[in-house]
Design a protein around this motif. Structure first.
Motif, short mmCIF file in Angstrom:
data_model
loop_
_atom_site.label_atom_id
_atom_site.label_comp_id
_atom_site.label_asym_id
_atom_site.label_seq_id
_atom_site.Cartn_x
_atom_site.Cartn_y
_atom_site.Cartn_z
N ALA A 32 0.85 -1.19 0.00
CA ALA A 32 0.00 0.00 0.00
C ALA A 32 0.89 1.24 0.00
CB ALA A 32 -0.91 0.00 1.22
N PRO A 33 1.16 1.80 -1.16
CA PRO A 33 2.01 3.00 -1.22
C PRO A 33 1.37 4.17 -0.49
CG PRO A 33 1.67 2.04 -3.40
CD PRO A 33 0.71 1.37 -2.48
N THR A 34 2.21 4.97 0.16
CA THR A 34 1.77 6.20 0.79
C THR A 34 2.96 7.14 0.86
OG1 THR A 34 0.99 7.24 2.83
CG2 THR A 34 2.19 5.17 3.06
N ALA A 35 2.69 8.42 0.74
CA ALA A 35 3.75 9.42 0.79
C ALA A 35 3.94 9.98 2.19
CB ALA A 35 3.45 10.55 -0.19
N ASP A 36 3.33 9.36 3.20
CA ASP A 36 3.35 9.91 4.55
C ASP A 36 4.75 10.13 5.11
OD1 ASP A 36 0.62 9.88 4.48
OD2 ASP A 36 0.36 8.17 5.82
N THR A 37 5.71 9.30 4.73
CA THR A 37 7.08 9.46 5.28
C THR A 37 7.76 10.71 4.74
OG1 THR A 37 8.20 8.23 3.51
CG2 THR A 37 7.34 6.95 5.39
N ARG A 38 7.35 11.17 3.56
CA ARG A 38 7.96 12.30 2.84
C ARG A 38 9.42 12.04 2.47
NH1 ARG A 38 3.96 13.72 0.76
NH2 ARG A 38 4.99 15.58 -0.01
N LEU A 39 9.87 10.81 2.61
CA LEU A 39 11.25 10.45 2.28
C LEU A 39 11.35 10.09 0.80
CD1 LEU A 39 12.15 8.18 5.34
CD2 LEU A 39 12.62 10.63 5.04
N VAL A 40 12.29 10.71 0.12
CA VAL A 40 12.50 10.45 -1.30
C VAL A 40 13.92 9.96 -1.51
CG1 VAL A 40 12.60 11.46 -3.61
CG2 VAL A 40 10.83 12.20 -1.99
N ASP A 41 14.04 8.77 -2.07
CA ASP A 41 15.35 8.22 -2.36
C ASP A 41 15.79 8.68 -3.74
OD1 ASP A 41 17.53 6.26 -1.62
OD2 ASP A 41 15.91 5.68 -0.26
N LYS A 71 7.26 2.78 2.53
CA LYS A 71 8.41 3.19 3.35
C LYS A 71 9.13 4.40 2.76
CE LYS A 71 9.34 -1.53 4.97
NZ LYS A 71 10.37 -2.58 5.16
N ARG A 72 8.87 4.69 1.51
CA ARG A 72 9.40 5.86 0.83
C ARG A 72 8.27 6.53 0.07
NH1 ARG A 72 13.17 5.04 3.71
NH2 ARG A 72 15.40 4.97 3.16
N ALA A 73 8.36 7.85 -0.06
CA ALA A 73 7.35 8.58 -0.83
C ALA A 73 7.63 8.51 -2.33
CB ALA A 73 7.30 10.03 -0.38
N ALA A 74 8.92 8.40 -2.68
CA ALA A 74 9.27 8.38 -4.09
C ALA A 74 10.72 7.93 -4.27
CB ALA A 74 9.08 9.76 -4.73
N TYR A 75 11.03 7.63 -5.51
CA TYR A 75 12.40 7.28 -5.92
C TYR A 75 12.68 7.98 -7.24
CZ TYR A 75 16.37 4.38 -7.44
OH TYR A 75 17.60 3.94 -7.86
N ARG A 125 19.76 17.33 -13.04
CA ARG A 125 20.82 16.84 -12.17
C ARG A 125 20.19 16.50 -10.83
NH1 ARG A 125 25.91 18.44 -14.34
NH2 ARG A 125 25.78 20.24 -15.76
N ALA A 126 20.35 15.24 -10.43
CA ALA A 126 19.72 14.80 -9.19
C ALA A 126 20.21 15.60 -8.00
CB ALA A 126 19.99 13.31 -8.98
N VAL A 127 21.48 15.93 -7.98
CA VAL A 127 22.02 16.66 -6.84
C VAL A 127 21.40 18.05 -6.73
CG1 VAL A 127 24.01 17.60 -8.09
CG2 VAL A 127 24.16 17.22 -5.61
N ARG A 134 16.95 10.80 0.90
CA ARG A 134 17.67 9.62 1.35
C ARG A 134 18.45 9.07 0.16
NH1 ARG A 134 16.65 11.56 5.36
NH2 ARG A 134 15.80 10.71 7.30
N VAL A 135 19.61 8.50 0.43
CA VAL A 135 20.42 7.89 -0.61
C VAL A 135 20.82 6.51 -0.13
CG1 VAL A 135 22.46 8.09 -2.08
CG2 VAL A 135 21.27 10.16 -1.32
N VAL A 136 20.02 5.51 -0.49
CA VAL A 136 20.26 4.15 -0.04
C VAL A 136 21.25 3.42 -0.95
CG1 VAL A 136 19.15 1.89 0.32
CG2 VAL A 136 18.06 3.97 1.15
N SER A 137 21.35 3.84 -2.21
CA SER A 137 22.27 3.26 -3.18
C SER A 137 21.96 1.81 -3.50
CB SER A 137 23.73 3.39 -2.70
OG SER A 137 24.07 4.74 -2.52
#
Length: 267
Positions: free
Chosen positions: A144-153, A199-203, A167-169, A184-187
């Motif tokens: 179940a996707p959700t953007a609640d964490t607001r974390l973007v990898d 667990k993530r809002a986007a990638y 440019r991603a940076v 976040r940068v999980v690599s």
């Protein structure tokens, strides 16, 4: 081991193969690893090779007529085969080699079922091509996707074919990004499974057409099947002319990211 049997569905094969790879990865964690240089600072390890062989063993036993493209072993069978498995036995090799337990094992049947295994959490994220689930502790839960964490990898690894337009940076430094999101940068493409799981809002990653990539195919399949919004960094559908990837938990997060990317002036 799954034996050749038409009654065994492809999702079960993908799950079993990803799990076999995860066992090999986990077994070698923390050990002294032999490295195989690939050039440009990239390398594989004997754990990558062992995991790929374990995965291929499952696929060969269950689907002996299918073609396979593995990151380490390359193409086996016709590249244009109607049924081809895409295998990334250890996504996050650089993490793994230095003792960081953030890696994924990716197995996807092109255009069909796929599985992403986390060797250390024991979770297997999978899709039958229509719905997406996570298997943990013997039970299956719908993703179940959700953007609640607001974390973007955001993937910061080269190459950067869309520069200077994207440019991603620079995306991470945009005031509009830091106002509403957190980077976040999980690599590892494990983060794509995390988008599907909430667990993530986007990638976000740059690149060309990633739908046929051993690294990305399984994660893209999970995100699509779970209902995420998935496009290129230019907002266009993924495909042969594709440019990178934006996978977002919902339309609002996707729209925000696209507005920030377009604000860079090139996409």
């Amino acid at each position: 081991m799954i034996n050749s049997n038409t009654s065994v569905n492809d999702a079960d094969v993908a799950i079993a193969a990803a799990r076999a790879g995860a066992v090999a990865v986990r077994a070698r964690y923390g050990q002294r690893l032999a490295r195989i240089d690939k050039g440009a600072g990239d390398f594989a390890t004997d754990a990558d090779l062992a995991a790929e062989e374990a995965i291929l063993g499952v696929i060969r036993a269950a689907r002996p007529e299918d073609a396979v493209h593995g990151e380490e072993g390359g193409q086996q069978g016709a590249a244009g085969a109607a049924r081809q498995w895409l295998v990334d036995p250890l996504c996050g090799t650089l993490n793994y080699a230095v003792g960081t337990a953030l890696v994924a094992v990716n197995v996807a049947l092109r255009g069909g079922p796929a599985a992403v295994a986390d060797p250390f959490s024991g979770e297997v994220f999978f899709t039958d091509g229509e719905t997406a689930w996570v298997r943990r502790d013997g039970g299956d839960t719908r993703l179940a996707p959700t953007a609640d964490t607001r974390l973007v990898d955001v993937n910061l690894d080269p190459p950067f074919p869309s520069a200077p337009g994207f440019r991603a940076v620079e995306l991470l430094a945009h005031p509009g990004f830091v106002e509403r999101l957190r980077p976040r940068v999980v690599s590892t493409t494990l983060a794509l499974a995390w988008v599907a799981a909430g667990k993530r809002a986007a990638y976000v990653t740059d690149g060309g057409d990633l739908t046929e990539s051993v690294h990305f195919a399984a994660g893209i399949a999970l995100c699509r099947a779970s209902g995420c919004v998935v496009t290129g960094v230019d907002g266009a559908p993924l495909g042969p002319a594709g440019r990178g990837l934006v996978a977002a938990a919902d339309a609002e997060t996707h729209d925000l990211l696209m507005s920030l990317i377009r604000g860079q002036g090139g996409c």
